[in-house]
Enzyme design. Structure first.
Site, short mmCIF file in Angstrom:
data_model
loop_
_atom_site.label_atom_id
_atom_site.label_comp_id
_atom_site.label_asym_id
_atom_site.label_seq_id
_atom_site.Cartn_x
_atom_site.Cartn_y
_atom_site.Cartn_z
N PRO A 50 0.80 -1.23 0.00
CA PRO A 50 0.00 0.00 0.00
C PRO A 50 0.83 1.28 0.00
O PRO A 50 1.89 1.35 0.62
CB PRO A 50 -0.83 -0.10 1.27
CG PRO A 50 -0.10 -1.06 2.14
CD PRO A 50 0.59 -2.01 1.22
N ASN A 51 0.32 2.23 -0.73
CA ASN A 51 0.83 3.59 -0.83
C ASN A 51 2.11 3.72 -1.64
O ASN A 51 2.58 4.83 -1.89
CB ASN A 51 1.02 4.23 0.56
CG ASN A 51 -0.28 4.31 1.31
OD1 ASN A 51 -1.28 4.78 0.78
ND2 ASN A 51 -0.30 3.84 2.54
N ARG A 70 5.06 11.01 -2.11
CA ARG A 70 4.76 10.70 -0.71
C ARG A 70 6.01 10.84 0.15
O ARG A 70 7.00 10.14 -0.06
CB ARG A 70 4.24 9.26 -0.62
CG ARG A 70 4.05 8.79 0.77
CD ARG A 70 3.73 7.30 0.80
NE ARG A 70 3.59 6.88 2.17
CZ ARG A 70 3.96 5.70 2.61
NH1 ARG A 70 4.46 4.81 1.79
NH2 ARG A 70 3.80 5.40 3.88
N TYR A 105 11.18 8.66 1.63
CA TYR A 105 11.16 7.68 0.54
C TYR A 105 11.83 8.16 -0.74
O TYR A 105 11.95 7.39 -1.69
CB TYR A 105 9.70 7.29 0.23
CG TYR A 105 9.01 6.68 1.43
CD1 TYR A 105 9.36 5.42 1.88
CD2 TYR A 105 8.04 7.39 2.12
CE1 TYR A 105 8.75 4.86 2.99
CE2 TYR A 105 7.41 6.84 3.23
CZ TYR A 105 7.77 5.58 3.66
OH TYR A 105 7.17 5.04 4.76
N ASN A 127 7.95 -5.72 -1.15
CA ASN A 127 7.93 -4.58 -0.25
C ASN A 127 6.49 -4.49 0.24
O ASN A 127 5.64 -3.90 -0.41
CB ASN A 127 8.34 -3.29 -0.97
CG ASN A 127 8.39 -2.11 -0.02
OD1 ASN A 127 7.81 -2.15 1.06
ND2 ASN A 127 9.06 -1.05 -0.44
N ALA A 174 3.21 -0.99 4.74
CA ALA A 174 2.57 -1.02 6.06
C ALA A 174 2.08 -2.41 6.45
O ALA A 174 2.01 -2.73 7.64
CB ALA A 174 1.41 -0.03 6.10
N GLU A 189 12.57 -9.53 1.34
CA GLU A 189 11.75 -8.41 1.81
C GLU A 189 12.57 -7.13 1.63
O GLU A 189 13.73 -7.08 2.05
CB GLU A 189 11.41 -8.63 3.29
CG GLU A 189 10.66 -7.50 3.93
CD GLU A 189 10.44 -7.73 5.43
OE1 GLU A 189 9.78 -6.87 6.04
OE2 GLU A 189 10.93 -8.73 5.99
N HIS A 206 12.65 -2.82 2.00
CA HIS A 206 12.09 -1.56 2.52
C HIS A 206 12.99 -0.44 2.04
O HIS A 206 14.21 -0.52 2.15
CB HIS A 206 12.04 -1.57 4.05
CG HIS A 206 11.11 -2.59 4.59
ND1 HIS A 206 9.76 -2.40 4.61
CD2 HIS A 206 11.34 -3.83 5.08
CE1 HIS A 206 9.19 -3.47 5.12
NE2 HIS A 206 10.13 -4.36 5.40
N ARG A 238 13.36 4.12 12.36
CA ARG A 238 12.10 4.87 12.39
C ARG A 238 11.39 4.62 13.72
O ARG A 238 11.93 3.99 14.63
CB ARG A 238 11.26 4.47 11.20
CG ARG A 238 12.00 4.85 9.89
CD ARG A 238 11.20 4.70 8.66
NE ARG A 238 10.01 5.53 8.73
CZ ARG A 238 8.96 5.33 7.95
NH1 ARG A 238 8.95 4.36 7.07
NH2 ARG A 238 7.91 6.12 8.04
#
Length: 147
Positions: free
Chosen positions: A11-12, A19, A24, A73, A76, A97, A99, A106
């Site tokens: 998502p996103n 964004r 990012y 990826n 969320a 995975e 990111h 974070r």
């Protein structure tokens, strides 16, 4: 290798480039896709993005039969989706995975990814270049499997 790599995005990520560029960066998902296809060379790539958990699960199920490896990826969903984790458990090949940001630098809520427990490897904090590193690594893993 005739089976494609599946590169799945959560998502996103369709909003990359706009964004939170301080976190990012300004690279768009379309630019990341082009970079991935270039890095994979002759290896076929299925590159997808969805804001839907169910859609990502369906694509993982498809990958079980169709893919040589998965780069994901989950965004969320990394921190919330046991369902995606369970689907990934069924995949017989390597899973990386990815990111874009370093999730461990974070806020605390980003520190535990359910996917990390089932992933072959995790790449975090390399920005969009993390996808390139994931492709290089997964292709090496697949070569080692067939050697």
């Amino acid at each position: 290798m005739t089976k494609p790599l599946y590169i799945l995005n959560g998502p996103n990520l369709n909003r990359l480039g706009k964004r939170e560029p301080a976190i990012y960066g300004k690279t768009t998902l379309a630019e990341i896709e082009a970079m991935c296809r270039d890095e994979a060379g002759a290896v076929p790539v299925v590159f997808r993005q969805s804001n839907s958990e169910a859609q990502l699960i369906d694509w993982i199920h498809e990958a079980i039969d169709e893919a040589s490896g998965i780069i994901i990826n989950p965004a969320a969903f990394s921190f919330t989706s046991m369902a995606i984790m369970d689907a990934l458990k069924m995949f017989p090949g390597p899973i990386i995975e990815v990111h874009i940001s370093n999730i461990h630098r974070r806020e605390e809520m980003y520190h535990h990814s359910y996917m990390s427990a089932v992933a072959t490897a995790v790449i975090a904090g390399l920005g969009p270049g993390g996808y390139r590193a994931a492709i290089q690594s997964i292709l090496e893993m697949l070569r080692d499997e067939t050697a």
